[in-house]
Design a protein around this motif. Structure first.
Motif, PDB file in Angstrom:
ATOM      1  N   SER A 393      28.536  41.954  43.272  1.00 15.23           N
ATOM      2  CA  SER A 393      30.030  41.764  43.596  1.00 15.23           C
ATOM      3  C   SER A 393      30.380  40.305  43.893  1.00 15.23           C
ATOM      4  CB  SER A 393      30.511  42.599  44.549  1.00 15.23           C
ATOM      5  OG  SER A 393      29.856  42.587  45.677  1.00 15.23           O
ATOM      6  N   GLN A 394      29.373  39.471  44.603  1.00 13.75           N
ATOM      7  CA  GLN A 394      29.541  38.332  44.995  1.00 13.75           C
ATOM      8  C   GLN A 394      29.528  37.375  43.757  1.00 13.75           C
ATOM      9  OE1 GLN A 394      30.848  37.011  47.851  1.00 13.75           O
ATOM     10  NE2 GLN A 394      30.791  39.192  48.456  1.00 13.75           N
ATOM     11  N   ALA A 395      28.688  37.771  42.728  1.00  9.24           N
ATOM     12  CA  ALA A 395      28.465  36.980  41.764  1.00  9.24           C
ATOM     13  C   ALA A 395      30.086  37.201  40.785  1.00  9.24           C
ATOM     14  CB  ALA A 395      27.581  37.379  40.704  1.00  9.24           C
ATOM     15  N   ALA A 396      30.725  38.170  40.953  1.00 13.26           N
ATOM     16  CA  ALA A 396      31.853  38.454  40.189  1.00 13.26           C
ATOM     17  C   ALA A 396      33.105  37.651  40.913  1.00 13.26           C
ATOM     18  CB  ALA A 396      32.156  39.983  40.117  1.00 13.26           C
ATOM     19  N   ALA A 397      32.991  37.721  42.160  1.00 12.48           N
ATOM     20  CA  ALA A 397      33.935  36.867  42.875  1.00 12.48           C
ATOM     21  C   ALA A 397      33.872  35.539  42.729  1.00 12.48           C
ATOM     22  CB  ALA A 397      33.627  37.074  44.557  1.00 12.48           C
ATOM     23  N   GLN A 398      32.817  34.996  42.547  1.00 15.02           N
ATOM     24  CA  GLN A 398      32.216  33.384  42.115  1.00 15.02           C
ATOM     25  C   GLN A 398      32.774  33.268  40.678  1.00 15.02           C
ATOM     26  OE1 GLN A 398      28.307  32.789  42.626  1.00 15.02           O
ATOM     27  NE2 GLN A 398      28.417  32.762  44.900  1.00 15.02           N
ATOM     28  N   ILE A 399      32.575  34.209  39.681  1.00 13.59           N
ATOM     29  CA  ILE A 399      33.330  33.790  38.183  1.00 13.59           C
ATOM     30  C   ILE A 399      35.020  33.999  38.603  1.00 13.59           C
ATOM     31  CG2 ILE A 399      33.593  35.292  36.173  1.00 13.59           C
ATOM     32  CD1 ILE A 399      30.799  36.176  36.445  1.00 13.59           C
ATOM     33  N   LEU A 400      35.644  34.603  39.407  1.00 12.12           N
ATOM     34  CA  LEU A 400      37.012  34.879  39.514  1.00 12.12           C
ATOM     35  C   LEU A 400      37.250  33.547  40.140  1.00 12.12           C
ATOM     36  CD1 LEU A 400      39.718  36.061  39.291  1.00 12.12           C
ATOM     37  CD2 LEU A 400      39.219  37.266  41.595  1.00 12.12           C
ATOM     38  N   GLN A 401      36.816  33.048  40.989  1.00 11.30           N
ATOM     39  CA  GLN A 401      37.176  31.571  41.676  1.00 11.30           C
ATOM     40  C   GLN A 401      37.021  30.388  40.577  1.00 11.30           C
ATOM     41  OE1 GLN A 401      34.150  31.796  44.988  1.00 11.30           O
ATOM     42  NE2 GLN A 401      36.243  31.122  46.195  1.00 11.30           N
ATOM     43  N   LEU A 402      35.976  30.513  39.887  1.00  5.61           N
ATOM     44  CA  LEU A 402      35.917  29.700  38.726  1.00  5.61           C
ATOM     45  C   LEU A 402      36.899  29.533  37.612  1.00  5.61           C
ATOM     46  CD1 LEU A 402      34.119  27.108  37.643  1.00  5.61           C
ATOM     47  CD2 LEU A 402      32.695  29.003  36.681  1.00  5.61           C
ATOM     48  N   ARG A 403      37.205  30.694  37.086  1.00  8.92           N
ATOM     49  CA  ARG A 403      38.096  30.832  35.972  1.00  8.92           C
ATOM     50  C   ARG A 403      39.555  30.397  36.795  1.00  8.92           C
ATOM     51  NH1 ARG A 403      35.877  36.291  32.747  1.00  8.92           N
ATOM     52  NH2 ARG A 403      33.713  35.059  32.406  1.00  8.92           N
ATOM     53  N   VAL A 404      39.904  30.874  37.754  1.00  7.16           N
ATOM     54  CA  VAL A 404      41.228  30.627  38.218  1.00  7.16           C
ATOM     55  C   VAL A 404      41.127  28.854  38.157  1.00  7.16           C
ATOM     56  CG1 VAL A 404      42.800  30.440  40.345  1.00  7.16           C
ATOM     57  CG2 VAL A 404      41.761  32.780  39.524  1.00  7.16           C
ATOM     58  N   LYS A 405      40.332  28.419  38.778  1.00  5.96           N
ATOM     59  CA  LYS A 405      40.178  27.041  38.974  1.00  5.96           C
ATOM     60  C   LYS A 405      40.306  26.245  37.667  1.00  5.96           C
ATOM     61  CE  LYS A 405      39.473  22.919  40.827  1.00  5.96           C
ATOM     62  NZ  LYS A 405      40.598  22.021  41.818  1.00  5.96           N
ATOM     63  N   GLU A 406      39.490  26.792  36.405  1.00  2.00           N
ATOM     64  CA  GLU A 406      39.513  26.391  35.318  1.00  2.00           C
ATOM     65  C   GLU A 406      40.720  26.322  34.645  1.00  2.00           C
ATOM     66  OE1 GLU A 406      36.432  28.217  33.365  1.00  2.00           O
ATOM     67  OE2 GLU A 406      34.904  26.727  33.928  1.00  2.00           O
ATOM     68  N   ARG A 407      41.429  27.531  34.703  1.00  2.00           N
ATOM     69  CA  ARG A 407      42.819  28.087  33.806  1.00  2.00           C
ATOM     70  C   ARG A 407      44.155  27.647  34.628  1.00  2.00           C
ATOM     71  NH1 ARG A 407      40.673  34.228  31.319  1.00  2.00           N
ATOM     72  NH2 ARG A 407      38.873  33.336  30.764  1.00  2.00           N
ATOM     73  N   GLY A 409      44.148  25.653  37.599  1.00  2.00           N
ATOM     74  CA  GLY A 409      44.117  24.209  38.320  1.00  2.00           C
ATOM     75  C   GLY A 409      44.164  24.155  39.572  1.00  2.00           C
ATOM     76  N   THR A 410      43.888  25.268  40.551  1.00  4.11           N
ATOM     77  CA  THR A 410      43.704  25.394  41.798  1.00  4.11           C
ATOM     78  C   THR A 410      42.558  26.338  42.336  1.00  4.11           C
ATOM     79  OG1 THR A 410      45.365  25.355  43.653  1.00  4.11           O
ATOM     80  CG2 THR A 410      45.187  27.349  42.048  1.00  4.11           C
ATOM     81  N   SER A 411      42.282  25.782  43.490  1.00  2.00           N
ATOM     82  CA  SER A 411      41.089  26.732  44.220  1.00  2.00           C
ATOM     83  C   SER A 411      41.680  27.633  45.042  1.00  2.00           C
ATOM     84  CB  SER A 411      40.425  25.887  45.140  1.00  2.00           C
ATOM     85  OG  SER A 411      39.806  24.622  44.357  1.00  2.00           O
ATOM     86  N   ILE A 412      41.056  29.087  45.117  1.00  2.00           N
ATOM     87  CA  ILE A 412      41.543  29.981  45.895  1.00  2.00           C
ATOM     88  C   ILE A 412      40.298  30.621  46.508  1.00  2.00           C
ATOM     89  CG2 ILE A 412      43.444  30.568  44.125  1.00  2.00           C
ATOM     90  CD1 ILE A 412      41.460  33.056  43.438  1.00  2.00           C
ATOM     91  N   GLY A 413      40.561  31.380  47.466  1.00  2.81           N
ATOM     92  CA  GLY A 413      39.214  32.300  48.145  1.00  2.81           C
ATOM     93  C   GLY A 413      39.367  33.674  47.585  1.00  2.81           C
ATOM     94  N   VAL A 414      38.208  34.112  47.554  1.00  2.00           N
ATOM     95  CA  VAL A 414      38.035  35.648  46.986  1.00  2.00           C
ATOM     96  C   VAL A 414      37.285  36.387  47.908  1.00  2.00           C
ATOM     97  CG1 VAL A 414      37.195  37.216  45.257  1.00  2.00           C
ATOM     98  CG2 VAL A 414      38.200  34.952  44.569  1.00  2.00           C
ATOM     99  N   GLU A 415      37.763  37.648  48.200  1.00  2.00           N
ATOM    100  CA  GLU A 415      36.975  38.317  49.268  1.00  2.00           C
ATOM    101  C   GLU A 415      36.900  39.771  48.571  1.00  2.00           C
ATOM    102  OE1 GLU A 415      37.699  40.624  53.656  1.00  2.00           O
ATOM    103  OE2 GLU A 415      38.752  38.795  53.186  1.00  2.00           O
ATOM    104  N   ILE A 416      35.691  40.021  48.349  1.00  2.17           N
ATOM    105  CA  ILE A 416      35.509  41.543  47.923  1.00  2.17           C
ATOM    106  C   ILE A 416      35.475  42.690  48.752  1.00  2.17           C
ATOM    107  CG2 ILE A 416      33.612  43.081  46.748  1.00  2.17           C
ATOM    108  CD1 ILE A 416      34.578  40.681  44.928  1.00  2.17           C
ATOM    109  N   VAL A 417      36.187  43.513  48.791  1.00  2.00           N
ATOM    110  CA  VAL A 417      36.570  44.740  49.679  1.00  2.00           C
ATOM    111  C   VAL A 417      35.986  45.817  49.134  1.00  2.00           C
ATOM    112  CG1 VAL A 417      38.376  43.494  50.796  1.00  2.00           C
ATOM    113  CG2 VAL A 417      38.857  44.961  48.885  1.00  2.00           C
ATOM    114  N   ALA A 418      35.708  46.853  50.004  1.00  2.29           N
ATOM    115  CA  ALA A 418      34.945  48.086  49.286  1.00  2.29           C
ATOM    116  C   ALA A 418      36.119  48.901  48.519  1.00  2.29           C
ATOM    117  CB  ALA A 418      34.761  49.431  50.596  1.00  2.29           C
ATOM    118  N   PRO A 419      35.722  49.912  47.406  1.00  2.00           N
ATOM    119  CA  PRO A 419      36.452  50.668  46.598  1.00  2.00           C
ATOM    120  C   PRO A 419      37.223  51.640  47.556  1.00  2.00           C
ATOM    121  CG  PRO A 419      34.338  50.450  45.659  1.00  2.00           C
ATOM    122  CD  PRO A 419      34.201  49.825  47.007  1.00  2.00           C
TER     123      PRO A 419
END
Length: 440
Positions: A393-407, A409-419
């Motif tokens: 799940s943390q790997a998925a969060a890092q991918i989300l951060q990276l793709r938001v930055k790439e597409r 153009g800004t940095s965000i935080g991502v917090e994985i929470v329980a289903p």
């Protein structure tokens, strides 16, 4: 509303099958109806009479469709300032129904309908349902909210007008929605896309497969949603998901609708509504360019609106399945939903689009906007799929951060929470929580 009304006539008639009109015939009808609607508003609504006079324009100045740009705009604040009935163009004795917004950010906006308005609304919902592939004799599960909100009762009348059986469930009581879908075996469902996702989760929670229902099509609207969300809903239910467009201030649902065969953006029912797309300077946008959607009603008796600024962002495109009536690109954002994060414009729908393409992330997320010193920060709290370990799940969060930055153009935080830990939609879903005053 003025005390002295001019003699009121209904809007000019149209052919029984307006979808068959070619563009030239449609525009002749639009001009005739536009001239009627502008005069009707000017002569019967004090607000419009003053607004037109102040702008130095009169109904006689509308000689072509292009002359629409001479008219002043109407905004939601104008409607609030004329609360409750100041925008009505007919005596209250002729008003057969009143609807209103929630008023959560100020005075509610109030809209009224004559019997003719209600009949035309039902016709347009029925047209929208046919475009969605719904057939007379089907059962339609209506999970739009009833009450002052236009969705439930507006959809209800159109379902009946088409000759279908309406199941008037309204929103909420999601476990009961699951039971009724299983027991009553509807062919179609109408609700917001976020609530349909909640219903899918409720099926899963009960150990039931939503793909096993009798549903064939979902007609979803009332909030921005992406094609990625469409794909998720279609996969979860094994259905077609079609976009219905509308807003209370213009009529309610049924201002436009996608055709199920193409699913390429709602066709605006231009025999009743004149759309414009405007640039940042509120001038006509270049053909096919993104801008703010503006509507003028052509057939509304009780509540005509002239150049209403919807705040929805879209493009105006040529027709496809109904060649003469133009389409709008699917609405995925509003200019009043836009977040400006470190000088970059960001919409919640962009996060949805990116997240749904990442394995192990779900459509269940919220955005929390905070401020540390002079800088704004955005954190996406998003649920992972059940059974996923912390490392994945943390790997998925890092991918989300990276793709938001790439597409974006800004940095965000991502917090994985329980289903299951985030709130679920029971109608329109709230994505953004602005906490800046609490964290400044």
């Amino acid at each position: 509303m003025t005390d002295t009304l001019t003699t009121r006539t209904a809007p000019p008639d149209a052919p029984a099958d307006a979808l068959s009109l070619d563009r030239a015939a449609l525009e002749r009808l639009q001009l005739e109806r536009l001239q009627w609607s502008v005069r009707h508003a000017y002569e019967n609504v004090e607000f419009y009479r003053k607004k037109f006079d102040d702008a130095g324009v009169s109904p006689d100045d509308i000689r072509t469709l292009a002359d629409i740009v001479k008219l002043p705009f109407t905004t939601k604040e104008d409607l609030r300032q004329n609360y409750p009935f100041g925008m009505f163009a007919v005596p209250m004795a002729d008003v057969r129904r009143v609807h209103a917004s929630s008023g959560t950010t100020g005075r509610p906006t109030v809209v009224g309908y004559t019997q003719g308005d209600l009949d035309r609304w039902a016709d347009l919902i029925a047209r929208s349902l046919r475009a969605s592939g719904v057939e007379p004799g089907w059962k339609v599960h209506n999970a739009y909210g009833y009450g002052l909100f236009t969705g439930g009762q507006g959809a209800h009348a159109g379902i009946e007008r088409l000759g279908c059986t309406v199941i008037p469930v309204s929103g909420g009581q999601t476990a009961r929605q699951v039971q009724l879908i299983r027991d009553f075996e509807p062919d179609a469902i109408m609700c917001t896309p976020s609530y349909l996702l909640t219903i899918a989760d409720a099926f899963d929670a009960q150990g039931l497969d939503p793909r096993g229902t009798t549903l064939k099509v979902a007609i979803c609207g009332a909030e921005p949603w992406t094609n990625e969300m469409r794909a998720e809903l279609e996969r979860r239910f094994d259905i077609k998901a079609v976009d219905i467009y509308g807003l209370s201030e213009v009529m309610g649902p049924g201002v436009g609708n996608e055709f199920v065969e193409t699913q390429d953006g709602p066709h605006i029912w231009e025999d009743h509504f004149l759309p414009e797309v405007l640039d940042d300077d509120l001038q006509p946008a270049a053909e096919g360019a993104m801008g703010e959607l503006v509507f003028t009603t052509l057939t509304k008796e009780a509540f005509p609106v002239i150049r209403y600024r919807t705040r929805d962002l879209t493009r105006l495109l040529p027709g496809s399945a109904a060649p003469a009536m133009r389409r709008i690109e699917k609405i995925t954002g509003r200019n009043d939903d836009m977040i400006i994060l470190r000088g970059v414009n960001l919409f919640p729908s962009q996060i949805e689009e990116i997240a749904l393409a990442i394995e192990h992330l779900t459509p269940h997320f919220i955005l929390e906007l905070t401020r540390q010193g002079r800088m704004d920060d955005l954190v996406v709290k998003i649920e992972c799929t059940p059974g996923v370990g912390a490392e994945t799940s943390q790997a998925a969060a890092q991918i989300l951060q990276l793709r938001v930055k790439e597409r974006i153009g800004t940095s965000i935080g991502v917090e994985i929470v329980a289903p299951g830990s985030l709130p679920r939609s029971e109608g329109k879903y709230k994505r953004l929580y602005d906490l800046r005053e609490k964290t400044a």
